[in-house]
Design an enzyme around this catalytic site. Structure first.
Site, short mmCIF file in Angstrom:
data_model
loop_
_atom_site.label_atom_id
_atom_site.label_comp_id
_atom_site.label_asym_id
_atom_site.label_seq_id
_atom_site.Cartn_x
_atom_site.Cartn_y
_atom_site.Cartn_z
N LYS A 172 0.99 -1.21 0.08
CA LYS A 172 0.01 -0.11 -0.02
C LYS A 172 0.85 1.44 -0.12
O LYS A 172 1.95 1.20 0.62
CB LYS A 172 -1.13 0.07 1.29
N ASP A 197 -0.31 -0.27 -4.54
CA ASP A 197 -1.82 0.06 -4.47
C ASP A 197 -1.90 1.42 -3.67
O ASP A 197 -1.59 1.50 -2.60
CB ASP A 197 -2.64 -0.95 -3.69
N GLU A 222 -2.11 0.39 -8.60
CA GLU A 222 -3.53 -0.03 -8.62
C GLU A 222 -4.25 1.43 -7.95
O GLU A 222 -3.68 2.06 -7.16
CB GLU A 222 -3.61 -1.00 -7.66
N ASP A 247 -9.62 -0.56 -9.31
CA ASP A 247 -10.02 -1.41 -8.27
C ASP A 247 -11.43 -0.60 -7.72
O ASP A 247 -12.53 -0.95 -8.45
CB ASP A 247 -8.95 -1.54 -6.69
N LYS A 271 -13.26 -7.74 -7.88
CA LYS A 271 -13.46 -8.40 -6.57
C LYS A 271 -15.13 -8.59 -6.43
O LYS A 271 -15.86 -7.72 -7.27
CB LYS A 271 -13.50 -7.45 -5.28
MG MG Z 1 -6.80 -2.20 -3.99
#
Ligand code: MG
Length: 379
Positions: A172, A197, A222, A247, A271
């Site tokens: 992250k 991300d 991301e 995302d 997802k």
């Molecule tokens: Mg993500």
């Protein structure tokens, strides 16, 4: 004749909601905040002595999306379950269509849609991943590392995951925690499959800084910009060679189609719980195949129930990149399923092959980790 014809119409007798709080091994920190428990609703669809299961993913605060643990419950109870109970269901693929008059709330929709799919798979004795045409027995596993206290801590943490056998590491990032930690990882592991991300923590004004990430040989960047910034993502993608992956921006098939038309991304993180369930996720899979766009399956710190659901999707051929699909021990001392998910010596997770999603919550653990009484909604 499909597998579902043999089952016949599903007349939902009851839907149960069980609130679960699973302690995390360690708090998970992203640009969106910090979590110490994974709190969710376990949704059960009951009919004919069979229960289909799904786990909700909305977080307690509206930081990842506008949906929350509380709004999800409200929408499921007031607006979605009544539509499930009203008339029989003849095909799980119809559920997303039946729920479509309700605007947005894809996580709420997914929590009932995916439970219906699981019910059908169990009732028919069919593994969902195989039913959709997936043939892969195992999925390459990736691991996600939250924002660390220091670069040295990050390198230690990543080192432990690499030693454990993970094939791909995603960290992250956020403004002030980007070039330096990534450079440290790249220097330590020159050929590691490394992703970043940003969880929407940058704006297009940061494009010059983000373009410096091109030197890091990242597999992808991301969601650098805001969830609604498809046009800005397209502009950013033109300014950098690292593939942009979306995302938070992809909440429906329409979002995916428009993102690809605009050139807002070159990779999509799917997802199922973020796009309204398995039906929309499979439609995005088909769309991406037509565009030659690689997919991977993300995660929302799910317990083994949600992980098994994600793995059924990751079994499909378009999911060519390692997902955020980690062993249970990455997040939980004890998972809701038994046996827990473990990493194979090949750095993969075995995809459950039993009916439906292939796993069910362990009754004793569910009792131990549930919060309050089970809520029953009946016709
Ligand atoms: Mg993500």
């Amino acid at each position: 004749m499909t597998a579902w014809d043999r089952v016949g119409p599903l007349r939902v007798e009851a839907v149960s909601l069980t609130e679960v709080a699973l302690p995390l091994v360690a708090p998970f920190v992203t640009a969106h905040g910090r979590e110490s428990h994974r709190r969710f609703w376990l949704v059960g669809v009951h009919a004919g002595g069979v229960t289909g299961w799904a786990e909700s993913v909305a977080q307690e605060e509206p930081l990842y999306s506008e949906e929350t643990h509380a709004t999800l419950h409200d929408v499921v109870v007031r607006h979605l379950v009544p539509r499930l109970l009203r008339e029989p269901i003849t095909d799980p693929a119809d559920v997303a269509v039946r729920l479509s008059p309700i605007r947005h709330h894809p996580m709420a929709k997914a929590s009932v849609e995916m439970a219906v799919w699981d019910w059908y798979g169990r009732a028919a004795g069919v593994s969902l991943g195989a039913h959709w045409g997936g043939t892969r027995p195992e999925a390459p596993a990736g691991v996600v590392v939250g924002i660390s206290a220091s670069v040295a801590d990050l390198v230690d943490t990543v080192g432990a995951h690499v030693a454990a056998g993970y094939r791909r590491v995603k960290i992250k990032i956020q403004p002030g925690w980007d070039l330096e930690p990534l450079q440290a990882l790249r220097s330590t592991w020159p050929s590691l499959a490394l992703w970043a991300d940003a969880n929407s923590s940058y704006t297009l004004g940061d494009a010059a800084r983000l373009a410096q990430l091109d030197r890091m040989n990242l597999g992808l960047l991301e969601q650098p910009l805001g969830p609604d910034d498809l046009v800005d993502h397209a502009t950013l993608q033109r300014r950098m060679t690292t593939p942009v992956c979306l995302d938070e921006s992809i909440r429906s098939l329409q979002d995916a189609r428009q993102a690809l038309q605009l050139g807002a991304c070159r990779v999509i993180n799917v997802k199922p719980a973020r796009v309204g369930g398995f039906g929309p996720a499979l439609a995005i899979h088909a769309l991406a195949r037509d565009h030659g766009v690689p997919l991977w399956c993300g995660g929302m710190l799910e317990s083994g129930v949600g992980r098994a659901a994600n793995l059924q999707l990751a079994r499909q051929e378009g999911f060519t990149l390692p997902g955020d699909l980690s062993a249970s021990a990455r997040y939980f001392h004890e998972d809701l399923v038994d046996p827990p998910f473990v990493l194979t010596p090949r750095g993969t997770l075995a995809i459950p092959t039993g009916p439906g999603i292939g796993v069910a919550p362990h009754p004793d653990r569910l009792r131990r980790f549930q919060v309050g009484a089970v809520e029953w909604l009946r016709r």
